[in-house]
Design a protein around this motif. Structure first.
Motif, PDB file in Angstrom:
ATOM      1  N   VAL A  66       1.660  11.620  -5.994  1.00  0.00           N
ATOM      2  CA  VAL A  66       1.094  10.102  -6.683  1.00  0.00           C
ATOM      3  C   VAL A  66       2.253   9.105  -5.985  1.00  0.00           C
ATOM      4  O   VAL A  66       3.334   9.414  -5.970  1.00  0.00           O
ATOM      5  CB  VAL A  66       1.260  10.107  -8.060  1.00  0.00           C
ATOM      6  CG1 VAL A  66       1.213   8.969  -8.776  1.00  0.00           C
ATOM      7  CG2 VAL A  66       0.030  11.261  -8.645  1.00  0.00           C
ATOM      8  N   PHE A  67       1.703   8.209  -5.559  1.00  0.00           N
ATOM      9  CA  PHE A  67       2.319   7.061  -5.163  1.00  0.00           C
ATOM     10  C   PHE A  67       3.208   7.156  -3.967  1.00  0.00           C
ATOM     11  O   PHE A  67       3.885   6.398  -3.341  1.00  0.00           O
ATOM     12  CB  PHE A  67       3.395   6.388  -6.372  1.00  0.00           C
ATOM     13  CG  PHE A  67       2.716   5.907  -7.312  1.00  0.00           C
ATOM     14  CD1 PHE A  67       1.970   4.813  -7.399  1.00  0.00           C
ATOM     15  CD2 PHE A  67       2.950   6.325  -8.709  1.00  0.00           C
ATOM     16  CE1 PHE A  67       1.082   4.284  -8.375  1.00  0.00           C
ATOM     17  CE2 PHE A  67       2.125   6.007  -9.711  1.00  0.00           C
ATOM     18  CZ  PHE A  67       1.322   4.908  -9.696  1.00  0.00           C
ATOM     19  N   GLU A  68       3.169   8.324  -3.250  1.00  0.00           N
ATOM     20  CA  GLU A  68       3.602   8.542  -1.584  1.00  0.00           C
ATOM     21  C   GLU A  68       2.475   8.259  -0.873  1.00  0.00           C
ATOM     22  O   GLU A  68       1.442   8.741  -0.676  1.00  0.00           O
ATOM     23  CB  GLU A  68       4.026   9.892  -1.931  1.00  0.00           C
ATOM     24  CG  GLU A  68       4.635  10.090  -0.339  1.00  0.00           C
ATOM     25  CD  GLU A  68       5.375  11.423  -0.288  1.00  0.00           C
ATOM     26  OE1 GLU A  68       5.040  12.139   0.739  1.00  0.00           O
ATOM     27  OE2 GLU A  68       5.858  12.068  -1.348  1.00  0.00           O
ATOM     28  N   ASN A  69       2.745   7.072  -0.012  1.00  0.00           N
ATOM     29  CA  ASN A  69       1.776   6.681   0.667  1.00  0.00           C
ATOM     30  C   ASN A  69       1.551   7.389   2.206  1.00  0.00           C
ATOM     31  O   ASN A  69       2.629   8.328   2.466  1.00  0.00           O
ATOM     32  CB  ASN A  69       1.945   5.195   1.210  1.00  0.00           C
ATOM     33  CG  ASN A  69       2.992   4.936   2.033  1.00  0.00           C
ATOM     34  OD1 ASN A  69       4.190   5.023   1.741  1.00  0.00           O
ATOM     35  ND2 ASN A  69       2.827   4.536   3.558  1.00  0.00           N
ATOM     36  N   VAL A  70       0.607   7.238   2.706  1.00  0.00           N
ATOM     37  CA  VAL A  70       0.050   7.825   3.742  1.00  0.00           C
ATOM     38  C   VAL A  70      -0.254   6.754   4.784  1.00  0.00           C
ATOM     39  O   VAL A  70      -1.202   5.810   4.243  1.00  0.00           O
ATOM     40  CB  VAL A  70      -1.005   9.209   3.978  1.00  0.00           C
ATOM     41  CG1 VAL A  70      -1.530   9.596   5.384  1.00  0.00           C
ATOM     42  CG2 VAL A  70      -0.665  10.307   3.302  1.00  0.00           C
ATOM     43  N   GLU A  71       0.295   6.528   6.001  1.00  0.00           N
ATOM     44  CA  GLU A  71      -0.206   5.386   6.691  1.00  0.00           C
ATOM     45  C   GLU A  71      -1.454   5.811   7.509  1.00  0.00           C
ATOM     46  O   GLU A  71      -1.773   6.872   8.378  1.00  0.00           O
ATOM     47  CB  GLU A  71       0.893   5.179   7.944  1.00  0.00           C
ATOM     48  CG  GLU A  71       1.129   3.965   8.441  1.00  0.00           C
ATOM     49  CD  GLU A  71       1.708   2.873   7.225  1.00  0.00           C
ATOM     50  OE1 GLU A  71       1.317   1.553   7.514  1.00  0.00           O
ATOM     51  OE2 GLU A  71       2.358   3.084   6.663  1.00  0.00           O
ATOM     52  N   HIS A  72      -2.361   4.675   7.621  1.00  0.00           N
ATOM     53  CA  HIS A  72      -3.394   4.588   8.536  1.00  0.00           C
ATOM     54  C   HIS A  72      -3.360   3.469   9.745  1.00  0.00           C
ATOM     55  O   HIS A  72      -3.538   2.441   9.206  1.00  0.00           O
ATOM     56  CB  HIS A  72      -4.792   4.484   7.879  1.00  0.00           C
ATOM     57  CG  HIS A  72      -5.180   5.752   6.819  1.00  0.00           C
ATOM     58  ND1 HIS A  72      -6.085   6.674   7.318  1.00  0.00           N
ATOM     59  CD2 HIS A  72      -4.492   5.996   5.492  1.00  0.00           C
ATOM     60  CE1 HIS A  72      -6.136   7.487   6.020  1.00  0.00           C
ATOM     61  NE2 HIS A  72      -5.033   7.190   5.252  1.00  0.00           N
ATOM     62  N   SER A  85      -1.981  -1.889   9.670  1.00  0.00           N
ATOM     63  CA  SER A  85      -2.121  -0.616   9.138  1.00  0.00           C
ATOM     64  C   SER A  85      -2.628  -0.782   7.800  1.00  0.00           C
ATOM     65  O   SER A  85      -2.452  -1.789   7.212  1.00  0.00           O
ATOM     66  CB  SER A  85      -0.698   0.000   9.163  1.00  0.00           C
ATOM     67  OG  SER A  85       0.178  -0.483   8.372  1.00  0.00           O
ATOM     68  N   LYS A  86      -3.078   0.574   7.272  1.00  0.00           N
ATOM     69  CA  LYS A  86      -3.538   0.400   5.914  1.00  0.00           C
ATOM     70  C   LYS A  86      -2.695   1.583   5.399  1.00  0.00           C
ATOM     71  O   LYS A  86      -3.131   2.779   5.230  1.00  0.00           O
ATOM     72  CB  LYS A  86      -5.116   0.678   5.752  1.00  0.00           C
ATOM     73  CG  LYS A  86      -6.015  -0.445   6.189  1.00  0.00           C
ATOM     74  CD  LYS A  86      -7.473   0.067   6.013  1.00  0.00           C
ATOM     75  CE  LYS A  86      -8.232  -1.182   6.083  1.00  0.00           C
ATOM     76  NZ  LYS A  86      -8.141  -2.503   5.854  1.00  0.00           N
ATOM     77  N   PRO A  87      -1.701   1.392   4.613  1.00  0.00           N
ATOM     78  CA  PRO A  87      -1.077   2.474   3.971  1.00  0.00           C
ATOM     79  C   PRO A  87      -1.591   2.687   2.584  1.00  0.00           C
ATOM     80  O   PRO A  87      -1.965   1.872   1.883  1.00  0.00           O
ATOM     81  CB  PRO A  87       0.346   2.002   3.716  1.00  0.00           C
ATOM     82  CG  PRO A  87       0.236   0.401   3.925  1.00  0.00           C
ATOM     83  CD  PRO A  87      -0.933   0.214   4.580  1.00  0.00           C
ATOM     84  N   MET A  88      -1.901   3.931   2.260  1.00  0.00           N
ATOM     85  CA  MET A  88      -2.713   4.265   1.198  1.00  0.00           C
ATOM     86  C   MET A  88      -2.351   5.316   0.422  1.00  0.00           C
ATOM     87  O   MET A  88      -1.157   5.987   0.610  1.00  0.00           O
ATOM     88  CB  MET A  88      -4.022   4.887   1.506  1.00  0.00           C
ATOM     89  CG  MET A  88      -4.850   4.110   2.274  1.00  0.00           C
ATOM     90  SD  MET A  88      -6.692   4.887   2.807  1.00  0.00           S
ATOM     91  CE  MET A  88      -7.202   3.618   4.200  1.00  0.00           C
ATOM     92  N   TYR A  89      -2.234   5.392  -1.132  1.00  0.00           N
ATOM     93  CA  TYR A  89      -1.562   6.242  -1.943  1.00  0.00           C
ATOM     94  C   TYR A  89      -2.553   6.364  -2.864  1.00  0.00           C
ATOM     95  O   TYR A  89      -3.548   6.050  -3.315  1.00  0.00           O
ATOM     96  CB  TYR A  89      -0.294   5.465  -2.496  1.00  0.00           C
ATOM     97  CG  TYR A  89      -0.815   4.275  -3.379  1.00  0.00           C
ATOM     98  CD1 TYR A  89      -1.110   4.460  -4.578  1.00  0.00           C
ATOM     99  CD2 TYR A  89      -0.900   2.929  -2.649  1.00  0.00           C
ATOM    100  CE1 TYR A  89      -1.200   3.176  -5.532  1.00  0.00           C
ATOM    101  CE2 TYR A  89      -1.372   1.879  -3.500  1.00  0.00           C
ATOM    102  CZ  TYR A  89      -1.348   1.973  -4.678  1.00  0.00           C
ATOM    103  OH  TYR A  89      -1.592   0.729  -5.514  1.00  0.00           O
TER     104      TYR A  89
END
Length: 190
Positions: A66-72, A85-89
């Motif tokens: 939870v709350f750890e982002n993955v970059e797109h 980029s769209k960092p998502m979490y």
């Protein structure tokens, strides 16, 4: 033959091309995505209609903290500011959310969004539904209907289609009307 040559060939077949991309490295995929011409983004979006199934797991695995982002990493067909980029979490209730990270963020705001499934072949990045929480070190969640955010993110929704399990192609719409704005996202490694 390079990825670009394969994609631009007369015998382009989405399923076959997806396999080639699956076998490419992150760096090769990113370089390919940033070499696309503006009209090629639309070609890819149209070509991948109901070709590959997509799930929320494509963006962010359930087991991801939870709350750890993955970059797109993104590239669009706009005349300016093409790289973003769209960092998502994932929030504590399981919602996938994110923001737009780009050079002009200090003017446009962070452009927060949530993501939901539309069907087996499309996800919706929805700027009209903001998350209720964010990673601690991220900018404040602000309305997409004020300041310059009003011009960029207000009433905006992006549909995403899968090219591979880590590469998606998207199209923007505003108030349900499709816009001639296309983009590609290459997910970072987990």
């Amino acid at each position: 033959m390079s990825l670009l040559e394969q994609m631009r060939g007369d015998d382009f077949a989405p399923e076959k091309f997806s396999t080639l991309l699956e076998d490419s490295s992150h760096e090769e995929s990113l370089n390919w995505s940033r070499s696309l011409k503006q009209n090629e983004l639309q070609k890819l979006y149209d070509a991948y209609e109901q070709i590959n199934k997509i799930s929320m797991e494509s963006l962010l695995p359930t087991e991801h903290p939870v709350f750890e982002n993955v970059e797109h990493f993104g590239y669009n067909n706009l005349p300016f500011f093409r790289v973003f980029s769209k960092p998502m979490y994932r929030t504590s209730d399981g919602t996938i959310a994110g923001r737009n990270a780009q050079f002009w963020e200090f003017l446009t705001g962070p452009g927060y969004f949530t993501v939901k499934a539309v069907n087996d072949y499309e996800l919706l990045v929805d700027y009209t539904v903001l998350p209720d929480s964010k990673p601690e070190d991220w900018p404040s969640i602000t309305s997409n209907a004020r300041g310059l955010s009003l011009l960029v993110f207000h009433n905006l929704q992006d549909s995403l289609r899968a090219i591979t399990d880590r590469i998606t192609i998207g199209r923007a719409s505003r108030k349900g009307k499709p816009l001639p704005q296309y983009f590609i996202l290459v997910r970072d490694k987990f």
